[in-house]
Structure formats: C-alpha cells, structure tokens
Scaffold this motif. Structure first.
Motif, PDB file in Angstrom:
ATOM      1  N   GLY A  28      97.340  -9.993  -0.738  1.00 54.90           N
ATOM      2  CA  GLY A  28      97.641  -9.026  -1.328  1.00 54.90           C
ATOM      3  C   GLY A  28      96.671  -8.539  -2.628  1.00 54.90           C
ATOM      4  N   LEU A  54     104.248   0.707  -4.096  1.00 53.24           N
ATOM      5  CA  LEU A  54     103.804  -0.838  -4.098  1.00 53.24           C
ATOM      6  C   LEU A  54     104.951  -1.878  -4.020  1.00 53.24           C
ATOM      7  CD1 LEU A  54     100.816  -0.807  -6.794  1.00 53.24           C
ATOM      8  CD2 LEU A  54     100.643  -0.497  -4.133  1.00 53.24           C
ATOM      9  N   ILE A  55     104.647  -2.855  -3.505  1.00 51.73           N
ATOM     10  CA  ILE A  55     105.859  -3.879  -3.499  1.00 51.73           C
ATOM     11  C   ILE A  55     105.560  -4.671  -4.512  1.00 51.73           C
ATOM     12  CG2 ILE A  55     106.539  -5.824  -2.174  1.00 51.73           C
ATOM     13  CD1 ILE A  55     105.634  -4.480   0.240  1.00 51.73           C
ATOM     14  N   HIS A  57     106.115  -8.412  -6.228  1.00 50.85           N
ATOM     15  CA  HIS A  57     106.281  -9.541  -5.820  1.00 50.85           C
ATOM     16  C   HIS A  57     106.696 -10.375  -7.059  1.00 50.85           C
ATOM     17  CE1 HIS A  57     103.364  -7.828  -2.921  1.00 50.85           C
ATOM     18  NE2 HIS A  57     103.821  -8.921  -2.277  1.00 50.85           N
ATOM     19  N   ILE A  90     114.154  -2.727  -0.307  1.00 48.22           N
ATOM     20  CA  ILE A  90     113.948  -1.741  -0.904  1.00 48.22           C
ATOM     21  C   ILE A  90     115.230  -1.379  -1.538  1.00 48.22           C
ATOM     22  CG2 ILE A  90     113.271   1.081  -0.703  1.00 48.22           C
ATOM     23  CD1 ILE A  90     111.087  -0.677  -0.043  1.00 48.22           C
ATOM     24  N   THR A 107     113.341   4.485  -5.875  1.00 47.58           N
ATOM     25  CA  THR A 107     113.674   3.074  -5.146  1.00 47.58           C
ATOM     26  C   THR A 107     112.290   2.129  -5.591  1.00 47.58           C
ATOM     27  OG1 THR A 107     112.563   3.845  -3.326  1.00 47.58           O
ATOM     28  CG2 THR A 107     114.988   3.684  -3.402  1.00 47.58           C
ATOM     29  N   ARG A 111     109.748  -8.406  -3.134  1.00 51.64           N
ATOM     30  CA  ARG A 111     109.824  -9.577  -2.255  1.00 51.64           C
ATOM     31  C   ARG A 111     109.347 -10.772  -2.827  1.00 51.64           C
ATOM     32  NH1 ARG A 111     106.393 -12.127   1.852  1.00 51.64           N
ATOM     33  NH2 ARG A 111     104.456 -11.738   1.708  1.00 51.64           N
ATOM     34  N   SER A 171     105.100  -8.068   5.630  1.00 48.51           N
ATOM     35  CA  SER A 171     106.595  -8.167   5.660  1.00 48.51           C
ATOM     36  C   SER A 171     107.290  -7.338   6.486  1.00 48.51           C
ATOM     37  CB  SER A 171     106.874  -8.345   4.370  1.00 48.51           C
ATOM     38  OG  SER A 171     106.621  -7.026   3.895  1.00 48.51           O
ATOM     39  N   ILE A 173     110.410  -4.443   6.183  1.00 44.12           N
ATOM     40  CA  ILE A 173     110.775  -3.790   5.062  1.00 44.12           C
ATOM     41  C   ILE A 173     112.188  -3.286   5.342  1.00 44.12           C
ATOM     42  CG2 ILE A 173     110.496  -1.820   3.577  1.00 44.12           C
ATOM     43  CD1 ILE A 173     107.345  -2.050   3.847  1.00 44.12           C
ATOM     44  N   LEU A 184     112.320  -0.158   7.771  1.00 42.79           N
ATOM     45  CA  LEU A 184     111.527   0.821   7.952  1.00 42.79           C
ATOM     46  C   LEU A 184     109.979   0.549   8.132  1.00 42.79           C
ATOM     47  CD1 LEU A 184     112.030   2.117   4.132  1.00 42.79           C
ATOM     48  CD2 LEU A 184     112.694   2.955   6.310  1.00 42.79           C
ATOM     49  N   ARG A 185     109.886  -0.847   8.195  1.00 41.94           N
ATOM     50  CA  ARG A 185     108.306  -1.587   9.028  1.00 41.94           C
ATOM     51  C   ARG A 185     108.768  -2.719   9.712  1.00 41.94           C
ATOM     52  NH1 ARG A 185     103.664  -2.877   5.307  1.00 41.94           N
ATOM     53  NH2 ARG A 185     104.886  -4.503   4.679  1.00 41.94           N
ATOM     54  N   PRO A 225     105.774   8.618   1.669  1.00 39.97           N
ATOM     55  CA  PRO A 225     105.756   8.316   3.094  1.00 39.97           C
ATOM     56  C   PRO A 225     106.131   7.115   3.666  1.00 39.97           C
ATOM     57  CG  PRO A 225     103.506   8.669   1.861  1.00 39.97           C
ATOM     58  CD  PRO A 225     104.462   8.080   0.735  1.00 39.97           C
ATOM     59  N   GLY A 228     103.788   2.377   6.480  1.00 39.52           N
ATOM     60  CA  GLY A 228     103.206   1.909   7.706  1.00 39.52           C
ATOM     61  C   GLY A 228     103.007   2.975   8.796  1.00 39.52           C
TER      62      GLY A 228
HETATM   63  O1  TXA Z   1     103.306  -8.477   3.629  1.00 39.39           O
HETATM   64  C1  TXA Z   1     103.424  -7.479   2.942  1.00 39.39           C
HETATM   65  O2  TXA Z   1     104.084  -6.635   2.471  1.00 39.39           O
HETATM   66  C2  TXA Z   1     102.139  -7.342   2.137  1.00 39.39           C
HETATM   67  C3  TXA Z   1     101.949  -8.494   1.040  1.00 39.39           C
HETATM   68  C4  TXA Z   1     100.580  -8.577   0.433  1.00 39.39           C
HETATM   69  O3  TXA Z   1     103.052  -8.834   0.244  1.00 39.39           O
HETATM   70  N1  TXA Z   1     102.190  -6.064   1.511  1.00 39.39           N
HETATM   71  C5  TXA Z   1     101.924  -4.922   1.900  1.00 39.39           C
HETATM   72  O4  TXA Z   1     101.876  -3.886   1.019  1.00 39.39           O
HETATM   73  O5  TXA Z   1     101.781  -4.627   3.190  1.00 39.39           O
HETATM   74  P1  TXA Z   1     101.250  -2.404   1.602  1.00 39.39           P
HETATM   75  O6  TXA Z   1     101.504  -1.788   0.262  1.00 39.39           O
HETATM   76  O7  TXA Z   1     100.098  -2.339   2.290  1.00 39.39           O
HETATM   77  O8  TXA Z   1     102.459  -1.861   2.405  1.00 39.39           O
HETATM   78  C6  TXA Z   1     103.797  -1.767   1.739  1.00 39.39           C
HETATM   79  C7  TXA Z   1     104.464  -0.668   2.368  1.00 39.39           C
HETATM   80  C8  TXA Z   1     103.789   0.830   2.314  1.00 39.39           C
HETATM   81  O9  TXA Z   1     103.848   1.319   3.390  1.00 39.39           O
HETATM   82  C9  TXA Z   1     104.724   1.408   1.095  1.00 39.39           C
HETATM   83  O10 TXA Z   1     104.820   2.832   1.378  1.00 39.39           O
HETATM   84  C10 TXA Z   1     106.240   0.807   1.448  1.00 39.39           C
HETATM   85  O11 TXA Z   1     105.847  -0.686   1.564  1.00 39.39           O
HETATM   86  N2  TXA Z   1     106.895   0.798   0.250  1.00 39.39           N
HETATM   87  C11 TXA Z   1     106.799   0.190  -0.858  1.00 39.39           C
HETATM   88  N3  TXA Z   1     107.790   0.563  -1.852  1.00 39.39           N
HETATM   89  C12 TXA Z   1     108.706   1.502  -1.217  1.00 39.39           C
HETATM   90  C13 TXA Z   1     109.814   2.078  -1.522  1.00 39.39           C
HETATM   91  N4  TXA Z   1     110.052   1.858  -2.725  1.00 39.39           N
HETATM   92  N5  TXA Z   1     110.192   3.034  -0.452  1.00 39.39           N
HETATM   93  C14 TXA Z   1     109.840   3.003   0.640  1.00 39.39           C
HETATM   94  N6  TXA Z   1     108.719   2.220   1.041  1.00 39.39           N
HETATM   95  C15 TXA Z   1     107.904   1.413   0.022  1.00 39.39           C
END
Ligand code: TXA
Ligand code: MG
Length: 332
Positions: A28, A54-55, A57, A90, A107, A111, A171, A173, A184-185, A225, A228
């Motif tokens: 990350g 962003l997530i 942590h 979320i 939202t 994690r 991770s 989601i 969602l993912r 969006p 992923g």
């Molecule tokens: O495994 C993981 O989740 C890694 C490690 C570093 O923790 N992080 C990761 O973050 O994959 P990122 O930003 O590459 O992907 C996170 C996804 C993004 O597609 C983002 O749109 C979604 O999570 N996301 C984050 N917060 C959200 C929210 N409040 N509502 C919907 N989607 C969200």
C-alpha cells in the motif's frame, strides 16, 4: 519494541509524507488519513483520479468507530471473523473523515491488514492510514518492495520491506452501507467464507470485465466508480488471453505462426505445446496462483511478450479472484 524503520515511517506519516508498506494482499501507499494534504499527495503520486476513494487501514477493529458513523451487526461479525485479514468493509462514513479519502462519497472503506510490519506501523502511528495499492494508476499492483520502488521510485518517502505479500491479490470489498451485504470486489477472502459467517448467500455485484462504471455528477454518492472496474488496473503491457488448458496448444501455434512472442501462465505444466512458447513457471494451486499472479504479469513484460496465454485456476475460493483479475487484464 518498535523497529527503527517503523519509527522513521511514523514520523514521515506525522509530517504528512508517504510511506509504502507491505500488507498480506499487496503493498500500500500510505498517508495520514486525517490529513487532507497528505492524502492529496497519494493521488498526485499515483496519477489517480480524485473521485476514487481510498481504504483507511487501522490497527484493530475497535478503531472503526472513529471512521464509521454506524457499524451494523454483520459488520462486527465479519470484522471479528476475518480481521486482521484481506477484507475491506464499506460503511457509512463518520463526519470527520476527509472528503479527500472518500472521494466525496457518504461511505468509507476500512480494513485491518494481517501483516506484522503493517500492524506494527498502524499500532505505532495510532491513527488511520489511507492507502491504495502502491502502483501508478493503471499498473499492476506491487507484491514486493522492489515492485514499489520500480513503479514509484523517489516519489515515496519510505518503503518498508516486508518481503513478498502472502496473499498476492487485493482485499475482498464488502459493502455494508446499503442493507444487504454485497461483494464489490472479489479478493483474498473467499465469498464462501463470507457466506458462512453471514449465514446466507452473498450477492456479488463486481462489475463484469471491460465494463467501466458510468460515474454520475461529482459530489453525489453515485460518483464513486465501482471498485476495480477499470480493467487496466490489472493489465500488463502484453495482451492477455484467458483460455482453457486444452485450447492452449492450438492458439499458441497460431500466434507463433504469426511471428508473435507468446508466453503461457497456467496452474500446471502442460504437455504437447509447440516449441518456441515461453512458459512462465507454473502458478500452482489457487492460493499459490494468487500469490505469484502479479509477479508473473510483470515477468511477461520483462520478457517482452506480445501475448500471454493464461489458464485460470478453478473458480472457487481465492481462485475466483485470480480468474477475475485475469479476465480484467484480458479485457484491457
Ligand atoms: O488489498 C487491498 O485492498 C489493498 C491494500 C493496500 O490494502 N488496497 C487496495 O486499494 O487495493 P486500491 O485503492 O488500489 O483499491 C481499493 C478499491 C478502489 O477500487 C476503490 O474505488 C474502492 O476500493 N473503495 C474504497 N473506498 C470505497 C468506498 N467508500 N466505496 C466504494 N468503493 C470504495
Ligand atoms: Mg489498486
């Protein structure tokens, strides 16, 4: 005792800098989630559109109360069963979460990662660390510190090296902000394991490969969006073609006949393949496949392949996430 590297990393976070750190899924790119300027640097360094949230942590489940306005019972049940682990929840955001973190959404993603160095960092820092994967936008996620350095170089103040990531894909989601839990993912935690704890089947609404969510007007909840959904997130420069093991030989001959440089990624070594096909080391069973997936996609580019033929693992457990990433890579 907190290691010297972590002490340094904490001071970088406190002064608004960027720290790349290992998690069990991927590396990350972290910043103090309570500091909007620090979070803005993440978007600048990654080249990521600002409406991608962003997530956050955190070191332990109890800390979600500082970031979420409300945690439903399902949320506590999942946190208890799977944190620390490859699960992002979320939840409705607490009022003080910066818009820079949520992309303006109502939202927030939370994690607790299962990686000793990450937990040491989060524990010593004490606050939330906002972190996307530590790659430039549109590139393959990093699963080693060397990948991070190759991708982000000096744009990061500190790279904590925890060795290769144990899980290897991002991770899972789960959205708990709209009543029934929805995936969602797909990711490191299987849908089967989620269903078992929730006591019912879980809806998977991950958008199909190649489809990009139509973002609504900025500032509305729909502007975020779906996670992923951009297929390019997972794509190497080589063209990826996903196919069944018994279709590899014919397709490889065809492409080699056209003068293409062709490689193969498959769970096991396959027999009867045409000469000239560049076999990457076999990926192994679903877990091993996940662990080496992004490494192999990078390797395909290092070898200068035009086409990577990819045979997915069986689509149960973490195999579903691997197949999902391969399809997204192929759709690019
Ligand atoms: O495994 C993981 O989740 C890694 C490690 C570093 O923790 N992080 C990761 O973050 O994959 P990122 O930003 O590459 O992907 C996170 C996804 C993004 O597609 C983002 O749109 C979604 O999570 N996301 C984050 N917060 C959200 C929210 N409040 N509502 C919907 N989607 C969200
Ligand atoms: Mg990412």
């Amino acid at each position: 005792m907190v290691s010297r590297d972590v002490v340094d990393a904490v001071s970088v976070l406190r002064r608004g800098g960027l720290v790349a750190f290992p998690t069990e899924t991927v590396y990350g790119l972290g910043a103090d989630a309570a500091n909007p300027e620090a979070v803005a640097r993440i978007f600048a360094v990654k080249g990521r559109p600002r409406n991608h949230p962003l997530i956050v942590h955190v070191a332990e489940a109890a800390a979600v109360k500082e970031w979420a306005a409300h945690v439903p019972d399902d949320g506590w049940a999942l946190a208890e069963a799977f944190w620390p682990g490859p699960l992002t929840l979320i939840l409705p955001r607490a009022a003080q979460v910066p818009d820079a973190v949520t992309g303006g959404a109502g939202t927030v993603g939370l994690r607790v990662p299962a990686q000793p160095l990450a937990l040491e960092l989060l524990g010593a820092f004490g606050g939330g660390v906002a972190a996307p994967s530590a790659n430039r936008f549109g590139r393959v996620s990093p699963t080693t510190a060397a990948h991070v350095r190759a991708d982000l170089g000096s744009a990061v103040d500190v790279v904590l090296d925890g060795g290769p990531c144990a899980v290897g894909v991002e991770s899972t989601i789960v959205d708990l902000s709209r009543g029934t839990p929805r995936v969602l993912r797909l990711g490191g935690l299987s849908v089967e394991a989620l269903s078992e704890v929730l006591g019912h089947a879980v809806e998977v609404t991950a958008v199909a490969a190649g489809e990009v969510s139509g973002a609504a007007a900025p500032g509305t909840a729909e502007a975020v969006p779906a996670p992923g959904t951009l297929s390019s997130h997972y794509a190497p420069a080589a063209r990826v073609e996903v196919l069944a093991a018994d279709a590899v030989a014919a397709r490889a001959s065809d492409l080699l006949g056209q003068g293409r440089k062709v490689g193969l990624l498959a769970p096991q070594r396959l027999e009867g393949l045409p000469p000239g096909l560049d076999g990457l080391p076999p990926a192994g069973g679903p877990q091993a496949y996940a662990q080496c997936l992004y490494q192999r996609l990078r390797e395909a580019d290092r070898r200068g392949l035009d086409v990577l033929l990819a045979v997915p693992p069986p689509e149960t457990g973490i195999g579903a996430a691997v197949a999902d990433r391969l399809r997204r890579a192929a759709a690019n």
